[in-house]
Design a protein around this motif. Structure first.
Motif, mmCIF file in Angstrom:
data_model
loop_
_atom_site.group_PDB
_atom_site.id
_atom_site.type_symbol
_atom_site.label_atom_id
_atom_site.label_comp_id
_atom_site.label_asym_id
_atom_site.label_seq_id
_atom_site.Cartn_x
_atom_site.Cartn_y
_atom_site.Cartn_z
ATOM 1 N N ARG A 139 10.807 50.619 37.992
ATOM 2 C CA ARG A 139 9.402 50.403 37.611
ATOM 3 C C ARG A 139 9.266 49.310 36.570
ATOM 4 O O ARG A 139 10.195 49.020 35.821
ATOM 5 C CB ARG A 139 8.799 51.690 37.068
ATOM 6 C CG ARG A 139 8.580 52.733 38.127
ATOM 7 C CD ARG A 139 7.524 53.711 37.665
ATOM 8 N NE ARG A 139 7.352 54.777 38.622
ATOM 9 C CZ ARG A 139 6.432 54.762 39.579
ATOM 10 N NH1 ARG A 139 5.614 53.755 39.708
ATOM 11 N NH2 ARG A 139 6.327 55.770 40.411
ATOM 12 N N ALA A 140 8.072 48.753 36.473
ATOM 13 C CA ALA A 140 7.777 47.711 35.481
ATOM 14 C C ALA A 140 7.877 48.282 34.072
ATOM 15 O O ALA A 140 7.765 49.498 33.868
ATOM 16 C CB ALA A 140 6.372 47.157 35.715
ATOM 17 N N ARG A 141 8.072 47.418 33.097
ATOM 18 C CA ARG A 141 8.255 47.840 31.710
ATOM 19 C C ARG A 141 7.140 48.764 31.241
ATOM 20 O O ARG A 141 7.393 49.776 30.594
ATOM 21 C CB ARG A 141 8.320 46.603 30.800
ATOM 22 C CG ARG A 141 8.460 46.949 29.336
ATOM 23 C CD ARG A 141 8.237 45.762 28.458
ATOM 24 N NE ARG A 141 6.830 45.382 28.514
ATOM 25 C CZ ARG A 141 6.350 44.272 28.011
ATOM 26 N NH1 ARG A 141 7.145 43.413 27.433
ATOM 27 N NH2 ARG A 141 5.064 44.000 28.091
ATOM 28 N N ASP A 142 5.903 48.425 31.532
ATOM 29 C CA ASP A 142 4.759 49.221 31.094
ATOM 30 C C ASP A 142 4.172 50.050 32.230
ATOM 31 O O ASP A 142 3.020 50.459 32.178
ATOM 32 C CB ASP A 142 3.690 48.316 30.497
ATOM 33 C CG ASP A 142 4.194 47.563 29.282
ATOM 34 O OD1 ASP A 142 5.120 48.066 28.626
ATOM 35 O OD2 ASP A 142 3.679 46.480 28.988
ATOM 36 N N GLY A 143 4.981 50.322 33.260
ATOM 37 C CA GLY A 143 4.523 51.092 34.407
ATOM 38 C C GLY A 143 4.372 52.564 34.085
ATOM 39 O O GLY A 143 4.588 53.022 32.965
ATOM 40 N N ARG A 144 3.996 53.323 35.105
ATOM 41 C CA ARG A 144 3.783 54.757 34.936
ATOM 42 C C ARG A 144 5.101 55.446 34.595
ATOM 43 O O ARG A 144 6.094 55.302 35.303
ATOM 44 C CB ARG A 144 3.205 55.343 36.217
ATOM 45 C CG ARG A 144 2.746 56.786 36.056
ATOM 46 C CD ARG A 144 2.124 57.310 37.307
ATOM 47 N NE ARG A 144 3.125 57.277 38.378
ATOM 48 C CZ ARG A 144 2.843 57.342 39.658
ATOM 49 N NH1 ARG A 144 1.600 57.423 40.044
ATOM 50 N NH2 ARG A 144 3.791 57.306 40.560
ATOM 51 N N ASN A 145 5.093 56.216 33.519
ATOM 52 C CA ASN A 145 6.313 56.888 33.083
ATOM 53 C C ASN A 145 6.220 58.381 33.356
ATOM 54 O O ASN A 145 5.159 58.910 33.641
ATOM 55 C CB ASN A 145 6.566 56.615 31.598
ATOM 56 C CG ASN A 145 5.410 57.034 30.731
ATOM 57 O OD1 ASN A 145 4.997 58.177 30.755
ATOM 58 N ND2 ASN A 145 4.862 56.111 29.965
ATOM 59 N N LEU A 146 7.363 59.047 33.246
ATOM 60 C CA LEU A 146 7.409 60.492 33.443
ATOM 61 C C LEU A 146 7.041 61.239 32.166
ATOM 62 O O LEU A 146 6.369 62.261 32.216
ATOM 63 C CB LEU A 146 8.804 60.912 33.904
ATOM 64 C CG LEU A 146 9.251 60.342 35.240
ATOM 65 C CD1 LEU A 146 10.694 60.711 35.515
ATOM 66 C CD2 LEU A 146 8.347 60.842 36.352
ATOM 67 N N GLU A 147 7.516 60.735 31.010
ATOM 68 C CA GLU A 147 7.233 61.402 29.737
ATOM 69 C C GLU A 147 7.449 60.427 28.590
ATOM 70 O O GLU A 147 8.362 59.608 28.617
ATOM 71 C CB GLU A 147 8.166 62.608 29.569
ATOM 72 C CG GLU A 147 7.904 63.408 28.329
ATOM 73 C CD GLU A 147 8.765 64.648 28.216
ATOM 74 O OE1 GLU A 147 8.649 65.334 27.191
ATOM 75 O OE2 GLU A 147 9.556 64.933 29.132
ATOM 76 N N VAL A 148 6.604 60.542 27.576
ATOM 77 C CA VAL A 148 6.783 59.782 26.335
ATOM 78 C C VAL A 148 7.577 60.680 25.387
ATOM 79 O O VAL A 148 7.170 61.799 25.089
ATOM 80 C CB VAL A 148 5.422 59.400 25.708
ATOM 81 C CG1 VAL A 148 5.622 58.692 24.375
ATOM 82 C CG2 VAL A 148 4.623 58.535 26.665
ATOM 83 N N VAL A 149 8.739 60.185 24.928
ATOM 84 C CA VAL A 149 9.621 60.997 24.095
ATOM 85 C C VAL A 149 9.815 60.413 22.701
ATOM 86 O O VAL A 149 10.708 60.836 21.966
ATOM 87 C CB VAL A 149 10.990 61.214 24.780
ATOM 88 C CG1 VAL A 149 10.839 62.076 26.008
ATOM 89 C CG2 VAL A 149 11.658 59.896 25.102
ATOM 90 N N GLY A 150 8.972 59.470 22.321
ATOM 91 C CA GLY A 150 9.081 58.929 20.974
ATOM 92 C C GLY A 150 8.257 57.671 20.804
ATOM 93 O O GLY A 150 7.593 57.206 21.737
ATOM 94 N N GLN A 151 8.323 57.137 19.585
ATOM 95 C CA GLN A 151 7.592 55.921 19.256
ATOM 96 C C GLN A 151 8.409 55.124 18.251
ATOM 97 O O GLN A 151 9.105 55.696 17.400
ATOM 98 C CB GLN A 151 6.231 56.261 18.670
ATOM 99 C CG GLN A 151 5.324 55.080 18.509
ATOM 100 C CD GLN A 151 3.917 55.492 18.126
ATOM 101 O OE1 GLN A 151 3.688 56.606 17.664
ATOM 102 N NE2 GLN A 151 2.976 54.602 18.302
ATOM 103 N N TYR A 152 8.336 53.787 18.345
ATOM 104 C CA TYR A 152 9.079 52.886 17.464
ATOM 105 C C TYR A 152 8.143 51.763 17.033
ATOM 106 O O TYR A 152 7.560 51.084 17.859
ATOM 107 C CB TYR A 152 10.293 52.338 18.210
ATOM 108 C CG TYR A 152 11.036 51.226 17.520
ATOM 109 C CD1 TYR A 152 11.475 51.350 16.208
ATOM 110 C CD2 TYR A 152 11.328 50.048 18.192
ATOM 111 C CE1 TYR A 152 12.167 50.339 15.590
ATOM 112 C CE2 TYR A 152 12.031 49.028 17.583
ATOM 113 C CZ TYR A 152 12.451 49.180 16.275
ATOM 114 O OH TYR A 152 13.136 48.167 15.661
#
Length: 83
Positions: free
Chosen positions: A26-39
């Motif tokens: 998938r593309a870098r900013d594509g649909r993800n399965l889960e967000v597991v953090g932030q930086y």
């Protein structure tokens, strides 16, 4: 194959990254399965928020962390208080 990698958000020249579980193709900013953090590399010092139990779950399920996420995990272990 699942990857744990960064997805870029934020304004121009002020990036904020989400640590996401996503299919490798998938593309870098594509649909993800889960967000597991932030930086946030712009903050001084850089701010890192990771959900270590969910990251461990996804790694057990076969997800591979990218080089940058592996470095963030190494530099910010689970038992360490957030800065």
């Amino acid at each position: 194959m699942l990857m744990i990698r960064l997805a870029r958000f934020g304004a121009k020249k002020k990036p904020v990254y989400r640590v996401v579980v996503i299919e490798k193709e998938r593309a870098r900013d594509g649909r993800n399965l889960e967000v597991v953090g932030q930086y946030n590399p712009v903050a001084h010092p850089a701010k890192v928020d990771l959900v270590h139990d969910r990251i461990a779950h996804w790694i057990k399920m076969g997800a591979k962390p990218s080089a940058t996420v592996a470095r963030l995990l190494r530099d910010h272990p689970a038992g360490e208080p957030a800065a």
